[in-house]
Structures are given as C-alpha cells and as structure tokens.
Enzyme design. Structure first.
Site, mmCIF file in Angstrom:
data_model
loop_
_atom_site.group_PDB
_atom_site.id
_atom_site.type_symbol
_atom_site.label_atom_id
_atom_site.label_comp_id
_atom_site.label_asym_id
_atom_site.label_seq_id
_atom_site.Cartn_x
_atom_site.Cartn_y
_atom_site.Cartn_z
ATOM 1 N N THR A 50 -35.421 -10.495 -111.094
ATOM 2 C CA THR A 50 -33.964 -10.200 -111.005
ATOM 3 C C THR A 50 -33.644 -10.878 -109.566
ATOM 4 O OG1 THR A 50 -33.960 -8.197 -112.374
ATOM 5 C CG2 THR A 50 -32.266 -8.400 -110.619
ATOM 6 N N THR A 136 -39.248 -6.673 -111.852
ATOM 7 C CA THR A 136 -39.585 -5.510 -111.935
ATOM 8 C C THR A 136 -40.179 -4.681 -113.190
ATOM 9 O OG1 THR A 136 -37.276 -4.644 -112.203
ATOM 10 C CG2 THR A 136 -37.868 -5.194 -110.036
#
Length: 371
Positions: A50, A136
């Site tokens: 991200t 993540t």
C-alpha cells in the site's frame, strides 16, 4: 444562498476530480544537510504494498492501484521526502513482484530472492542498515522469515502503510521516515529483524496485524513493542530473547524449496479428511490452529494420528492468538509440538525450516522452544 451553494459544489467537484500524483513538498522545509558523508548508509528496498500505491483521488484510501494508475517507485519516496537526507545516505533497490501480480499472491520465490539479497547487502561493509517496504497483509510472516534466515547484526526494518501514498492523512510518509531513523540507529543492531509502524518498534517474531484498515494495526499481542520512534529520538526498552538472525541455525542459507507444510483451522465439527488429503498429497508437516488453548476437534485428532503414523510432524497453535500453547502430559503423549505463542502462518515457516534439519518431533520441539 443558492449561488454560494453552487460555488461550493463546483469547488468540491474540481478538488475531488483533480489527479493527485504524489505528496506535496512544502516550501518551509528544515535545512537539508549538504554534507552527508558522516551519515549512515541505509538501503531502501521496495517490495511494494500500500505504501507504494497511488489512488484516483485523495479520499480513496481503500480501493487504490489498478490499471492505469502507476505505482510509487523507490526514488519517488526519496523525492517526496527530502527530510530523509538529514537522517541517512539513501540508496534504493526495487525488489517488487511484477505489476501483474498482487500482494495476495505472494510466492516462496519472493521470500527466497529477498532473503538472498538481504544476506548480500548485509555483507557489504558500506551498508549500515536496511529498510524493506512491504504490503501489510503478509508483512509479519515475510519479516519473520528474514529474521530466521538473514545472517547479520545490522538493523533490518520492515515498514508499510494502511493508506496509499496519495491518501489524505496517509500514514506512509511518517512510517517510512521513522523506519529509516530506526535503521540508521546503532541501538537497533543485534535485535533481529524489526518492524516499525505508527511509531511502534516490534520484533518480526512477535508482531501481528490486528486490524484490517486502522493505522494502529501492528502490535505484539503478548509482549508489546520493544521501542518507539519518538519525535526526538529512537528509544528501546528491552531486548528479544528468542534466537534470530546470527543466532539462527538457518541464517545465511539459500533455500531453493522448503518441505511442504499446510495449516488447518479448528472450529465446530472441523473434519479430519482435509488433513488426510494433505498427507495423501505429500505434506511433511501440518499446523493445526486449535480452539481455546490449542485444541483440534475429535475428527482432526484422529487424522493427526494417521498423519503421524506416516512420519508427518504436527504443530499446534491457538486461534485466539494470545497466550502460549502450553506443554501438557496429554500433548506430550500425543507427540504434538507446541507452537508457543506463534500464529499459524509463522509456525508454518519455522516448521518448514526445522524440517530441513530433522523430522524428529522432539528435535522440532526444541526449535519452537528456542525461536
């Protein structure tokens, strides 16, 4: 009144539809160090995620990336954050998977090539620390594999973000800045692979993603953070006690493959035939994420016995993800390896590595007691 409302709507439309390329660099930057020769050398390695993503607008913080939207290159971070020049001499490496793949399609080959490169960089006397950006979703287990296989005392710090680089109130810039600060800190050496987000510094072994979208997602469930990247300085309050990096029996190894190990989840009426199928398929080890303090179902228990009869090593973890799977006479008699407080995805990696050394469940247990 109507004119004012129309004007406001027009302004909002222009703002929301305007393309956002990158973080804005304000004019009132702190003085940037011109002579960096005295600063530590930190390699900034991108594995994407991200933090390396852009979105169609600043309010898009969950549905980013995609066709036609360019990813954030490592050099973009350096450009967008000139403040990094006051912390370290930065060089970049792009180790991202192909753009046609997503973070959810992580492969063992990614683990292998990054571990190999980190081992190479660690041997370079000109490198003082390394920061690895990563998605993540699988960052915790990816970092844990590096913690077990990279042979160095130099700081290696994993970092990511919960919001894209272009998102409003994005957490990426500060996370990245702090990760570089930690990697540049001599105090971070010798602590194994670390993870730094939301100013918390956790060990790769203990850190777990606990929330899908919140920025305070990463935490050490049982043991907490070992330090913090505070605004004035990086501070540590304790040392990891489990074996890692230079202490690891797997450090510096380049594994082309690992023994196959699968994970099974315990729930009401969870069947054992799935375990039977995996054994038939040739797995060498299984991890059962048990209920409560680590209990398989009755059907899974019978399948475990059949698997063990064929030489399969079985590790038990607890799906509550808090507290150890403790040693009991019943588990010892059943020749089950206690997964300690590792989540199943990390227990799987440790079991795979342990199986490269032995298939004796008693010897495998020693790895889980020490790592």
């Amino acid at each position: 009144m109507k004119i004012a409302v129309i004007a406001a709507l027009a302004a909002f439309t222009v703002f929301s539809s305007a393309p956002i390329a990158a973080q804005e660099i304000p004019n009132n930057l702190p003085p940037i160090t011109k002579d960096q020769s005295h600063l530590p050398h930190v390699v900034l390695m991108s594995m994407g995620g991200t933090i390396a993503s852009r979105a169609s607008d600043r309010l898009n913080i969950t549905n980013y990336g995609g066709k036609g939207i360019p990813r954030v290159d490592p050099q973009d971070w350096v450009h967008d954050m000139p403040e990094l020049a006051n912390v370290a001499r930065i060089t970049t490496e792009d180790m991202r998977p192909p753009a046609t793949r997503t973070d959810s399609s992580d492969l063992f080959e990614d683990l292998r090539r990054v571990a190999k490169r980190l081992n190479e960089l660690a041997k370079d006397p000109g490198v003082d620390g390394i920061v690895v950006t990563h998605g993540t979703n699988t960052m915790a287990e990816f970092a844990y594999y590096m913690d077990l296989t990279v042979d160095t005392d130099k700081p290696i710090v994993f970092v990511g973000s919960q919001r894209p680089w272009t998102g409003i109130s994005g957490d990426g810039p500060l996370n990245l800045y702090n990760a570089v600060r930690v990697a540049a800190s001599p105090m971070a050496g010798g602590k194994g692979v670390l993870q730094c987000m939301n100013q918390n510094i956790n060990t790769a072994r203990d850190v777990t993603k606990a929330s899908a979208y919140r920025v305070q997602t990463f935490r050490g469930v049982d043991v907490g953070a070992i330090g913090f990247a505070d605004p004035d300085k990086v501070v540590f309050y304790r040392e990891p006690t489990r074996k890692h990096t230079t202490q690891s029996a797997f450090a510096g190894m380049d594994y082309a493959t690992l023994p196959p190990v699968e994970v099974f989840y315990a729930y009401t009426d969870a069947p054992g035939y799935l375990i039977d199928a995996a054994v038939e398929h040739g797995v060498k080890g299984i991890v059962v994420d048990g209920t409560g303090a680590g209990s398989p179902t009755a059907s899974e228990t019978e399948a475990i016995k059949r698997a063990q009869a064929k030489g399969v090593v079985v590790v038990i973890t607890a799906r509550v993800h808090g507290g150890r799977v403790q040693e009991t006479p019943r588990r010892t008699e059943a020749q089950l390896v206690n997964g300690d407080n590792l989540p199943p995805e990390k227990a799987r990696l440790l079991l795979q590595l342990a199986l490269t050394k032995t298939n004796d469940w008693r010897e495998v247990k020693k790895y889980f007691d020490e790592y």
